[in-house]
Enzyme design. Structure first.
Site, PDB file in Angstrom:
ATOM      1  N   LEU A  22       0.817  -1.209   0.000  1.00  0.00           N
ATOM      2  CA  LEU A  22       0.000   0.000   0.000  1.00  0.00           C
ATOM      3  C   LEU A  22       0.851   1.259   0.000  1.00  0.00           C
ATOM      4  CD1 LEU A  22      -2.772  -1.087   2.517  1.00  0.00           C
ATOM      5  CD2 LEU A  22      -3.189  -0.298   0.179  1.00  0.00           C
ATOM      6  N   ASP A  41      11.031   3.770   4.426  1.00  0.00           N
ATOM      7  CA  ASP A  41      10.892   2.334   4.606  1.00  0.00           C
ATOM      8  C   ASP A  41      12.164   1.778   5.228  1.00  0.00           C
ATOM      9  OD1 ASP A  41       8.708   0.217   3.328  1.00  0.00           O
ATOM     10  OD2 ASP A  41      10.645  -0.694   3.780  1.00  0.00           O
ATOM     11  N   ASP A  76      13.812   4.872  11.476  1.00  0.00           N
ATOM     12  CA  ASP A  76      12.783   4.118  12.195  1.00  0.00           C
ATOM     13  C   ASP A  76      11.781   5.100  12.778  1.00  0.00           C
ATOM     14  OD1 ASP A  76      11.224   2.549  13.822  1.00  0.00           O
ATOM     15  OD2 ASP A  76      12.892   1.648  14.928  1.00  0.00           O
ATOM     16  N   ILE A  77      10.600   5.173  12.180  1.00  0.00           N
ATOM     17  CA  ILE A  77       9.617   6.180  12.586  1.00  0.00           C
ATOM     18  C   ILE A  77       8.945   5.860  13.916  1.00  0.00           C
ATOM     19  CG2 ILE A  77       9.176   7.251  10.354  1.00  0.00           C
ATOM     20  CD1 ILE A  77       6.988   4.423  11.691  1.00  0.00           C
ATOM     21  N   ASN A 103       1.632   4.709   7.356  1.00  0.00           N
ATOM     22  CA  ASN A 103       1.246   3.441   6.747  1.00  0.00           C
ATOM     23  C   ASN A 103       2.072   2.253   7.231  1.00  0.00           C
ATOM     24  OD1 ASN A 103       0.168   1.701   4.329  1.00  0.00           O
ATOM     25  ND2 ASN A 103       2.402   1.696   4.084  1.00  0.00           N
ATOM     26  N   TYR A 174      -2.729  -6.767  16.616  1.00  0.00           N
ATOM     27  CA  TYR A 174      -2.931  -5.919  15.439  1.00  0.00           C
ATOM     28  C   TYR A 174      -4.276  -5.185  15.514  1.00  0.00           C
ATOM     29  CZ  TYR A 174      -3.581  -4.914  10.422  1.00  0.00           C
ATOM     30  OH  TYR A 174      -3.816  -4.313   9.208  1.00  0.00           O
ATOM     31  N   LYS A 178      -4.772  -1.151  15.663  1.00  0.00           N
ATOM     32  CA  LYS A 178      -5.519  -0.452  14.617  1.00  0.00           C
ATOM     33  C   LYS A 178      -6.739   0.278  15.180  1.00  0.00           C
ATOM     34  CE  LYS A 178      -3.041  -1.287  10.959  1.00  0.00           C
ATOM     35  NZ  LYS A 178      -2.252  -0.184  10.360  1.00  0.00           N
ATOM     36  N   THR A 208      -1.411  -7.306   0.138  1.00  0.00           N
ATOM     37  CA  THR A 208      -0.076  -6.885   0.553  1.00  0.00           C
ATOM     38  C   THR A 208       0.616  -8.094   1.184  1.00  0.00           C
ATOM     39  OG1 THR A 208      -0.646  -6.261   2.834  1.00  0.00           O
ATOM     40  CG2 THR A 208      -1.019  -4.602   1.113  1.00  0.00           C
TER      41      THR A 208
END
Length: 306
Positions: A22, A41, A76-77, A103, A174, A178, A208
């Protein structure tokens, strides 16, 4: 070469987790609409292990080959330094930041009784902290701009999931992350609107690395030239619109995007209610709750539940 009249001409967009799936589709779609793109990334595996700069640089080269402008970012965000450097990369490379697309993510699926604490923490870190920190640093920049009299037309698009909206068997970590992203989106939209920042979330369904094995039957590409309903590129048009100035006035909303369908999600709303005006006894509370449940709608089923 992108048209100067494209939807995002002149805008600078940072997309996290943009090396594949995505994120890659979003980055390419923004570039096609005239945006300059920071492609973030880490190049990690499906479970977050390993790292490599290859995927981000490959997307940058795709954008440049098509006549667009892009730079790679390998920070690394989910760390303060990495998130701050993402904003800095946009400012240093292109002089501004207009849109942030959060994302990045990975999976460590287990049934709850088999879910290790490390698997819980890792998924929370990349999805929830990995949304919070880039948002925090981008928002701080935009607030400074607004206070200096340069009110931005800034946009943030967060990535939730149907698992976060309905739950998903085997994905407790997860799904919880989310769902948390939806709450974060609503708070950020309320807090940052005064500074010219709109914040929305999408809950995509697409093929994905995270879905093609777990939901192999529904995610498979069709044979021949038929419409590829699960292609990640189907989600990107909505994300691009939300990231553009054309979405003015849209904030604090959650959208599902799948194949050719876009749905505005309506979330929690008060349903049937009863007010005694005094404290209930447990028996009274139970009797009343039973009546209210009978009058309420039936919840949507959890993904994977029989």
């Amino acid at each position: 070469m992108p048209s100067p009249t494209a939807l995002c001409a002149g805008r600078v967009v940072a997309v996290t987790g943009a090396g594949r799936g995505l994120g890659r589709a979003h980055a390419l779609a923004f570039a096609a609409e005239g945006a300059k793109v920071v492609v973030n990334d880490l190049g990690v595996g499906l479970d977050g292990s390993g790292a490599g700069s290859g995927p981000a640089h490959e997307v940058v080269e795709e954008i440049r080959a098509a006549g667009g402008e892009a730079v790679a970012h390998g920070g690394d965000i989910a760390t303060a330094d990495g998130a701050a450097s993402l904003v800095a990369a946009a400012l240093d490379s292109f002089g501004r930041l207009d849109t942030l697309v959060n994302n990045a993510g990975f999976l460590r699926d287990r049934m709850l009784v088999n879910l290790d604490e490390d698997d819980w923490d890792a998924v929370m870190r990349v999805h929830l902290k990995g949304h919070f920190l880039p948002l925090k640093h981008a928002a701080a920049h935009w607030r400074t701009e607004a206070k200096a009299g340069r009110v931005p037309e800034a946009r943030v698009i967060n990535t939730s999931s149907g698992a976060g909206l309905l739950g998903s068997v085997g994905q407790g970590n997860y799904a919880a992350a989310k769902a948390g992203i939806v709450g974060l989106t609503l708070v950020a939209a309320a807090e940052m609107g005064r500074y010219g920042v709109q914040v929305n979330a999408v809950a995509p369904a697409a093929r994905t690395r995270m879905t093609e094995e777990t939901f192999a039957g529904t995610m498979a590409a069709p044979g021949g030239s038929g419409f590829d309903a699960m292609a990640p590129e189907n989600v990107s048009p909505l994300v691009v619109w939300l990231g553009s100035t054309a979405s003015a006035g849209v904030s604090g909303r959650v959208f599902e995007a799948e194949a050719g369908r876009i749905t505005v999600m309506e979330g929690w709303r008060p349903g049937p209610t009863a007010d005694k005006g005094a404290r209930w006894t447990p028996a009274e509370a139970g009797e009343t709750a039973t009546k209210l449940l009978a009058a309420a709608g039936t919840p949507e089923p959890v993904y994977g539940a029989r």
